[in-house]
Design a protein around this motif. Structure first.
Motif, PDB file in Angstrom:
ATOM      1  N   UNK A  85      61.909  81.796  48.259  1.00 40.99           N
ATOM      2  CA  UNK A  85      62.431  82.244  46.968  1.00 40.99           C
ATOM      3  C   UNK A  85      61.474  81.747  45.894  1.00 40.99           C
ATOM      4  N   UNK A  86      60.896  82.683  45.145  1.00 35.91           N
ATOM      5  CA  UNK A  86      59.928  82.324  44.111  1.00 35.91           C
ATOM      6  C   UNK A  86      60.564  82.090  42.746  1.00 35.91           C
ATOM      7  N   UNK A  87      61.672  82.774  42.482  1.00 34.99           N
ATOM      8  CA  UNK A  87      62.282  82.708  41.157  1.00 34.99           C
ATOM      9  C   UNK A  87      63.799  82.725  41.273  1.00 34.99           C
ATOM     10  N   UNK A 128      80.711  80.117  35.740  1.00 28.52           N
ATOM     11  CA  UNK A 128      79.287  80.101  35.393  1.00 28.52           C
ATOM     12  C   UNK A 128      78.727  78.685  35.476  1.00 28.52           C
ATOM     13  N   UNK A 129      79.496  77.712  35.011  1.00 31.81           N
ATOM     14  CA  UNK A 129      79.036  76.322  35.075  1.00 31.81           C
ATOM     15  C   UNK A 129      78.921  75.833  36.516  1.00 31.81           C
ATOM     16  N   UNK A 130      79.877  76.203  37.353  1.00 36.59           N
ATOM     17  CA  UNK A 130      79.842  75.795  38.759  1.00 36.59           C
ATOM     18  C   UNK A 130      78.601  76.370  39.442  1.00 36.59           C
ATOM     19  N   UNK A 131      78.359  77.664  39.260  1.00 38.47           N
ATOM     20  CA  UNK A 131      77.187  78.297  39.877  1.00 38.47           C
ATOM     21  C   UNK A 131      75.899  77.652  39.351  1.00 38.47           C
ATOM     22  N   UNK A 132      75.808  77.524  38.041  1.00 40.74           N
ATOM     23  CA  UNK A 132      74.607  76.927  37.453  1.00 40.74           C
ATOM     24  C   UNK A 132      74.356  75.527  37.997  1.00 40.74           C
ATOM     25  N   UNK A 133      75.340  74.680  37.932  1.00 40.39           N
ATOM     26  CA  UNK A 133      75.151  73.287  38.332  1.00 40.39           C
ATOM     27  C   UNK A 133      74.902  73.146  39.834  1.00 40.39           C
ATOM     28  N   UNK A 134      75.552  73.990  40.623  1.00 38.08           N
ATOM     29  CA  UNK A 134      75.348  73.938  42.079  1.00 38.08           C
ATOM     30  C   UNK A 134      73.933  74.357  42.452  1.00 38.08           C
ATOM     31  N   UNK A 135      73.335  75.237  41.666  1.00 40.26           N
ATOM     32  CA  UNK A 135      72.020  75.790  42.003  1.00 40.26           C
ATOM     33  C   UNK A 135      70.854  75.097  41.304  1.00 40.26           C
ATOM     34  N   UNK A 136      71.104  74.175  40.410  1.00 38.69           N
ATOM     35  CA  UNK A 136      70.013  73.586  39.623  1.00 38.69           C
ATOM     36  C   UNK A 136      68.980  72.850  40.472  1.00 38.69           C
ATOM     37  N   UNK A 137      69.408  72.086  41.451  1.00 38.29           N
ATOM     38  CA  UNK A 137      68.441  71.358  42.290  1.00 38.29           C
ATOM     39  C   UNK A 137      67.566  72.343  43.062  1.00 38.29           C
ATOM     40  N   UNK A 138      68.153  73.445  43.499  1.00 34.98           N
ATOM     41  CA  UNK A 138      67.410  74.497  44.196  1.00 34.98           C
ATOM     42  C   UNK A 138      66.431  75.178  43.240  1.00 34.98           C
ATOM     43  N   UNK A 139      66.875  75.427  42.023  1.00 28.77           N
ATOM     44  CA  UNK A 139      66.079  76.174  41.045  1.00 28.77           C
ATOM     45  C   UNK A 139      64.951  75.359  40.428  1.00 28.77           C
ATOM     46  N   UNK A 183      66.647  85.593  27.942  1.00 26.12           N
ATOM     47  CA  UNK A 183      66.864  84.513  28.894  1.00 26.12           C
ATOM     48  C   UNK A 183      66.085  83.302  28.409  1.00 26.12           C
ATOM     49  N   UNK A 184      66.457  82.155  28.947  1.00 24.65           N
ATOM     50  CA  UNK A 184      65.782  80.900  28.623  1.00 24.65           C
ATOM     51  C   UNK A 184      65.046  80.456  29.878  1.00 24.65           C
ATOM     52  N   UNK A 185      63.714  80.439  29.805  1.00 22.61           N
ATOM     53  CA  UNK A 185      62.891  80.288  30.997  1.00 22.61           C
ATOM     54  C   UNK A 185      62.032  79.035  30.962  1.00 22.61           C
ATOM     55  N   UNK A 186      61.772  78.493  32.170  1.00 19.97           N
ATOM     56  CA  UNK A 186      60.856  77.355  32.272  1.00 19.97           C
ATOM     57  C   UNK A 186      59.415  77.874  32.305  1.00 19.97           C
ATOM     58  N   UNK A 187      58.453  76.960  32.242  1.00 19.40           N
ATOM     59  CA  UNK A 187      57.034  77.349  32.212  1.00 19.40           C
ATOM     60  C   UNK A 187      56.624  78.131  33.454  1.00 19.40           C
ATOM     61  N   UNK A 188      57.169  77.763  34.615  1.00 21.04           N
ATOM     62  CA  UNK A 188      56.819  78.475  35.847  1.00 21.04           C
ATOM     63  C   UNK A 188      57.228  79.943  35.757  1.00 21.04           C
ATOM     64  N   UNK A 189      58.372  80.222  35.153  1.00 18.08           N
ATOM     65  CA  UNK A 189      58.838  81.610  34.963  1.00 18.08           C
ATOM     66  C   UNK A 189      57.885  82.335  34.000  1.00 18.08           C
ATOM     67  N   UNK A 190      57.566  81.668  32.881  1.00 17.08           N
ATOM     68  CA  UNK A 190      56.716  82.288  31.865  1.00 17.08           C
ATOM     69  C   UNK A 190      55.324  82.616  32.382  1.00 17.08           C
TER      70      UNK A 190
END
Length: 155
Positions: A26-28, A41-52, A144-151
């Motif tokens: 998974x690249x992005x 939305x908070x549950x999904x976001x927080x559960x996936x943050x370490x992966x992302x 969207x709000x993106x990190x440098x890797x996304x940009x």
């Protein structure tokens, strides 16, 4: 900002992400930002943050849950980014970027209305209309709000 430790959804989400990664790299990752503080939305976001975190990652603005003026939405996004950094959930700096902008305002509102109509069981017609009108702030695109890797990605 955090979900309940007893929430079984967190482990299920993390297991599904690990399975996905095992099948294909998974690249992005695109996650809900949680600006409206909708619990799902908070549950999904927080559960996936370490992966992302080690990947190109962006957060969408959770319309209509976060539906506000663009100025207020910017302020809420700033607070949420600060909370995520302070709680060590996600340390990367985030920048706003618009995806899928269309120059023609009338066409962009029509397209956005068609896209959000798939949520007809969750939102009423007035909300669909408000979201499509809101899209005019971004030429029909989605901010969207993106990190440098996304940009710096080329996808």
């Amino acid at each position: 900002l955090s979900s309940s430790p007893e929430d079984t959804a967190v482990a299920k989400i993390q297991k599904a992400l690990a399975k996905l990664e095992a099948e294909k790299p998974v690249d992005a990752v695109l996650l809900p930002f949680g600006l409206g503080h909708h619990v799902d939305h908070l549950v999904v976001r927080n559960a996936a943050l370490a992966f992302a975190a080690p990947r190109a990652c962006a957060f969408y603005e959770d319309l209509p849950d976060a539906f506000r003026s663009t100025v207020v939405l910017d302020e809420v996004a700033h607070v949420e980014r600060s909370l995520m950094r302070e709680s060590n959930l996600f340390k990367d700096a985030l920048s706003a970027v618009v995806l899928g902008a269309i120059a023609e305002p009338a066409e962009s509102a029509k397209i956005k209305r068609r896209v959000v109509s798939v949520y007809a069981s969750q939102i009423d017609g007035a909300t669909m209309e408000a979201i499509s009108s809101f899209a005019s702030h971004y030429e029909g695109g989605e901010r969207v709000w993106a990190n440098d890797a996304w940009l710096s990605s080329s996808f």
